[in-house]
Write a protein that holds these residues in place. Sequence first.
Motif, PDB file in Angstrom:
ATOM      1  N   ILE A 135      -1.838   5.164   7.083  1.00  0.00           N
ATOM      2  CA  ILE A 135      -1.826   3.692   7.135  1.00  0.00           C
ATOM      3  C   ILE A 135      -0.693   3.160   8.012  1.00  0.00           C
ATOM      4  CG2 ILE A 135      -2.903   3.484   4.847  1.00  0.00           C
ATOM      5  CD1 ILE A 135      -0.147   2.598   3.781  1.00  0.00           C
ATOM      6  N   MET A 136       0.294   4.026   8.301  1.00  0.00           N
ATOM      7  CA  MET A 136       1.436   3.587   9.104  1.00  0.00           C
ATOM      8  C   MET A 136       1.278   3.932  10.588  1.00  0.00           C
ATOM      9  SD  MET A 136       3.288   2.018   6.992  1.00  0.00           S
ATOM     10  CE  MET A 136       4.637   1.695   8.105  1.00  0.00           C
ATOM     11  N   SER A 149       0.838  -1.207   0.000  1.00  0.00           N
ATOM     12  CA  SER A 149       0.000   0.000   0.000  1.00  0.00           C
ATOM     13  C   SER A 149       0.869   1.252   0.000  1.00  0.00           C
ATOM     14  CB  SER A 149      -0.913   0.016   1.231  1.00  0.00           C
ATOM     15  OG  SER A 149      -1.797  -1.064   1.210  1.00  0.00           O
ATOM     16  N   ALA A 150       1.916   1.225   0.841  1.00  0.00           N
ATOM     17  CA  ALA A 150       2.824   2.381   0.909  1.00  0.00           C
ATOM     18  C   ALA A 150       3.518   2.595  -0.436  1.00  0.00           C
ATOM     19  CB  ALA A 150       3.853   2.179   2.012  1.00  0.00           C
ATOM     20  N   ASN A 151       3.959   1.495  -1.065  1.00  0.00           N
ATOM     21  CA  ASN A 151       4.657   1.612  -2.349  1.00  0.00           C
ATOM     22  C   ASN A 151       3.747   2.187  -3.431  1.00  0.00           C
ATOM     23  OD1 ASN A 151       7.069   0.672  -1.350  1.00  0.00           O
ATOM     24  ND2 ASN A 151       6.715  -1.459  -1.953  1.00  0.00           N
ATOM     25  N   ALA A 161       0.403  15.316  -4.524  1.00  0.00           N
ATOM     26  CA  ALA A 161       1.502  14.453  -4.069  1.00  0.00           C
ATOM     27  C   ALA A 161       1.544  14.419  -2.548  1.00  0.00           C
ATOM     28  CB  ALA A 161       2.835  14.953  -4.623  1.00  0.00           C
ATOM     29  N   LEU A 162       1.410  15.592  -1.925  1.00  0.00           N
ATOM     30  CA  LEU A 162       1.451  15.669  -0.449  1.00  0.00           C
ATOM     31  C   LEU A 162       0.265  14.947   0.174  1.00  0.00           C
ATOM     32  CD1 LEU A 162       2.690  19.350  -0.004  1.00  0.00           C
ATOM     33  CD2 LEU A 162       3.966  17.268   0.517  1.00  0.00           C
ATOM     34  N   GLU A 163      -0.891  14.980  -0.509  1.00  0.00           N
ATOM     35  CA  GLU A 163      -2.062  14.245  -0.009  1.00  0.00           C
ATOM     36  C   GLU A 163      -1.774  12.743   0.009  1.00  0.00           C
ATOM     37  OE1 GLU A 163      -5.501  15.272  -2.334  1.00  0.00           O
ATOM     38  OE2 GLU A 163      -5.274  17.410  -1.868  1.00  0.00           O
ATOM     39  N   SER A 164      -1.139  12.244  -1.056  1.00  0.00           N
ATOM     40  CA  SER A 164      -0.788  10.810  -1.123  1.00  0.00           C
ATOM     41  C   SER A 164       0.164  10.441   0.012  1.00  0.00           C
ATOM     42  CB  SER A 164      -0.137  10.481  -2.469  1.00  0.00           C
ATOM     43  OG  SER A 164      -1.060  10.618  -3.506  1.00  0.00           O
ATOM     44  N   LEU A 165       1.106  11.336   0.290  1.00  0.00           N
ATOM     45  CA  LEU A 165       2.075  11.057   1.354  1.00  0.00           C
ATOM     46  C   LEU A 165       1.429  11.126   2.733  1.00  0.00           C
ATOM     47  CD1 LEU A 165       5.070  13.002  -0.211  1.00  0.00           C
ATOM     48  CD2 LEU A 165       4.830  10.516  -0.040  1.00  0.00           C
ATOM     49  N   LYS A 166       0.399  11.971   2.879  1.00  0.00           N
ATOM     50  CA  LYS A 166      -0.351  11.991   4.148  1.00  0.00           C
ATOM     51  C   LYS A 166      -1.092  10.667   4.336  1.00  0.00           C
ATOM     52  CE  LYS A 166      -1.124  16.968   4.623  1.00  0.00           C
ATOM     53  NZ  LYS A 166      -2.093  18.065   4.466  1.00  0.00           N
ATOM     54  N   LYS A 169       5.083   0.738  12.520  1.00  0.00           N
ATOM     55  CA  LYS A 169       6.152   1.666  12.179  1.00  0.00           C
ATOM     56  C   LYS A 169       7.237   0.941  11.386  1.00  0.00           C
ATOM     57  CE  LYS A 169       4.408   5.099  14.559  1.00  0.00           C
ATOM     58  NZ  LYS A 169       3.855   6.275  13.888  1.00  0.00           N
ATOM     59  N   ASP A 170       7.710   1.587  10.367  1.00  0.00           N
ATOM     60  CA  ASP A 170       8.816   1.035   9.599  1.00  0.00           C
ATOM     61  C   ASP A 170       9.753   2.188   9.235  1.00  0.00           C
ATOM     62  OD1 ASP A 170       9.817  -1.365   7.752  1.00  0.00           O
ATOM     63  OD2 ASP A 170       9.951   0.503   6.609  1.00  0.00           O
ATOM     64  N   PRO A 171      11.034   2.128   9.670  1.00  0.00           N
ATOM     65  CA  PRO A 171      11.931   3.263   9.432  1.00  0.00           C
ATOM     66  C   PRO A 171      12.147   3.576   7.952  1.00  0.00           C
ATOM     67  CG  PRO A 171      13.153   1.395  10.331  1.00  0.00           C
ATOM     68  CD  PRO A 171      11.693   1.066  10.443  1.00  0.00           C
TER      69      PRO A 171
END
Length: 771
Positions: free
Chosen positions: A39-40, A9-11, A29-34, A44-46
């Motif tokens: 979802i995280m 999902s993150a990818n 783009a910023l909305e997608s990153l929000k 948590k994943d560094p």
Amino acid sequence: MVSRRLQDSANRLFGKAATFIENGKYDRALESLKDVDKIMKKEKDPEISFHTLFLKGYTISKAGDPEGALEFYGEALKIIEPLFSGEPGKKNYQKFISNMIEEIGSSFDELNDEERAEELLGPMEKQFEKVVRTFEELVKSDPENQEYLSGFLEIIGSMGVCYQAGQLMDQAVKLFDKKIDIYEKLFELESGETDLLGDFDEDIELYGYLFRNYGHLKEAEGNYFRAAGIYRKMIEKDPENSMAEYYLSYTYSYHGSLYSGMENLEKAERYYEEAVELMDKGYKEFPEDYAYAVSLANIHESYGVAFSNRKYLEKSIANYTKAREIYRDLIINHPSEFARNKKIAMYLDDLGDRFSKIGEFEAAELCYKDKLDVFRNLHDEDPEDLNPIFEISDTYEELGDIFAEHGETGKAKAYYEKEIEIYESLLETEPDALDYKTYMAEVQATIGKLYLDEEPEKAQKYFEDALSVLENNFELEPEMDIHYSVLKKVLNNFIQLFKNQEEHEKAAEMYSKLLAVQQRMLDLNPEEREYKEDLAVTYTNLALLHSERGDIEQEARYHRLALDIHEKILEESSDYPLFLQRFVTGIYLLGSRLKLDEESRGKESGIVKEYLELAKKAENKLYAVKPEIMEDKELIAEIAEKMGISFRENEMYEEAIEEFKRSLAIREKLHEKNPENLNYLTVLEGIFHQMGITFLAQKDLEKAKETLEKAMDLNAKLLETDPEDFNYLARSSMIFETYSSVLENMGKSEEAAKYLAKAEEINAKLGYSNE
């Protein structure tokens, strides 16, 4: 470790964000990153956190906010650095850290604010140091791994950009030492000719100039020595390595340039001769490789610049001439490669400027004519492309300017008229192009200026023809700055014309027109500081006009209007260090000019004091905003000294001493960095002498004595270097005379007489009279 579903999902969201960035849809783009952040929340994943922060920074950078980007990059760096340090051999982490630092460097470069860059860089320095240590350990673990070395090279390059942006030159110097070490190791592993040689030369040149500009002369010299040593080692290993010889030649030229700047012309000449000899060897061995010809011409030009001082003009002319002959040979004998080569045209333009600066106008003309041929060929090749036409127009203007400055009016006019012909031709196809009409009017006014002194009636006719066009264009397109700037120039030409003829009423009429135009621009652009400054300058000039006419009331009125605008500008812009620095300089110079004007007419007013107080107020604001901005600034030190002298002449002694102290602090630092440079010793001696004169005027005799003794000590050191130097002896005499006055005021008449006698003895030696 997150679940595969969440990773996928993150990818997908990262992919969407990348597409939005590519298409300029930064908010999306910023909305997608929000959405990634959402979802995280539970897991948590560094790595995902790093990518999210990195892409947020990248998006904001692309949207034009490098400072905002750097804040996200700083957070991303805190995550990726420990990951990389924990597993430095992991290729993904090497790639992530490399991309990260490269983008940080790009954002610092775009920020273009040294003060803010230094602040933002501070928290990142520890991570940078850890990354460097980790890479050093990685390279130690496998010293012949070229991938590790190349990766380390990239990282150091990006870090260097960061340190340059924040002016952290000590760190940049240390880092560049490591960079040379890596290059040297790579050259050992990859013997023979390699593409890396070009990158190495580029770095040696770039960092050499950078270090020299910041006073790190020994470090620059050391880098040149190291580079030359590396090239020589490669040549010893493989005498056929022509590329190493090629770049060694350039390194010798960098050495020559360095020593020229240090005024060690003997060493400069030796290195330039070696550079020329080596490049000429390659030029003869490989006649079909035109890079040698161009490079040889470049080196000759640099050699000429090093000796462009009046004493050594023959050497300068000889080298410039060789450079031109090489360019000319390339154009004539290899037309397919060079007759339409824009780069050669630009080299010829630079060379023409070099010849012009040393008074070789005919040689400059030949360079510009060669440049014209190149752009005519380019235009013939593609008549639809107007860029060559504009280059031809600009070149005619350059030629006109050269001969105008040299007083050859006929030649200058002929070239300006060729420029007019170009705009007439352009207007045939675009008759409504107001910008072409404005440019043509500007050239007409320039021709008018040629006749301003000798044939004012002819000048007036040219100005009138230009003015009618410009007033019309400004009326039609007042928002276009080009119409305003040329109209302002022509109205000022009229003012100069009428002032020369002492037709003050006509000059005043033109000032009225100019004020109306400037006020209109300010009404259209109320926040633009430039138009406020223009208005203030015109008010000051009107004050000077009324001063010449003896109208004290109008003089005072216009000075007050100018000062009011300057005060407002200062209040509105008091948080901008670079503006404040320029403001201090401008207002001080204006006050000094008014002081000279008053002295020449034998009258005094309080207006000079008001300007100097305003300069002082701006200077105080500058120190409050950024106390360190004036350090290591020769120009500011000189201005502070001159302000001190002006304050003293206006009996503002405390202010004068404060300015002298500021100048002294800067110059002492410059002297510490360059102890062998006698110029810094001379200016230090001068400052102590000025302080002594001021303390004497204040009747603070102990301080006067102390500062003058420091001036005498410095003067004695200068005389040790050359006991017969006229200037050193003359300055010694002046210091002795001032010191004698101090001793006389202290009641030490006998001692005072001894120093006065020393001064008279020097004056007699120099052929001066004390009467």
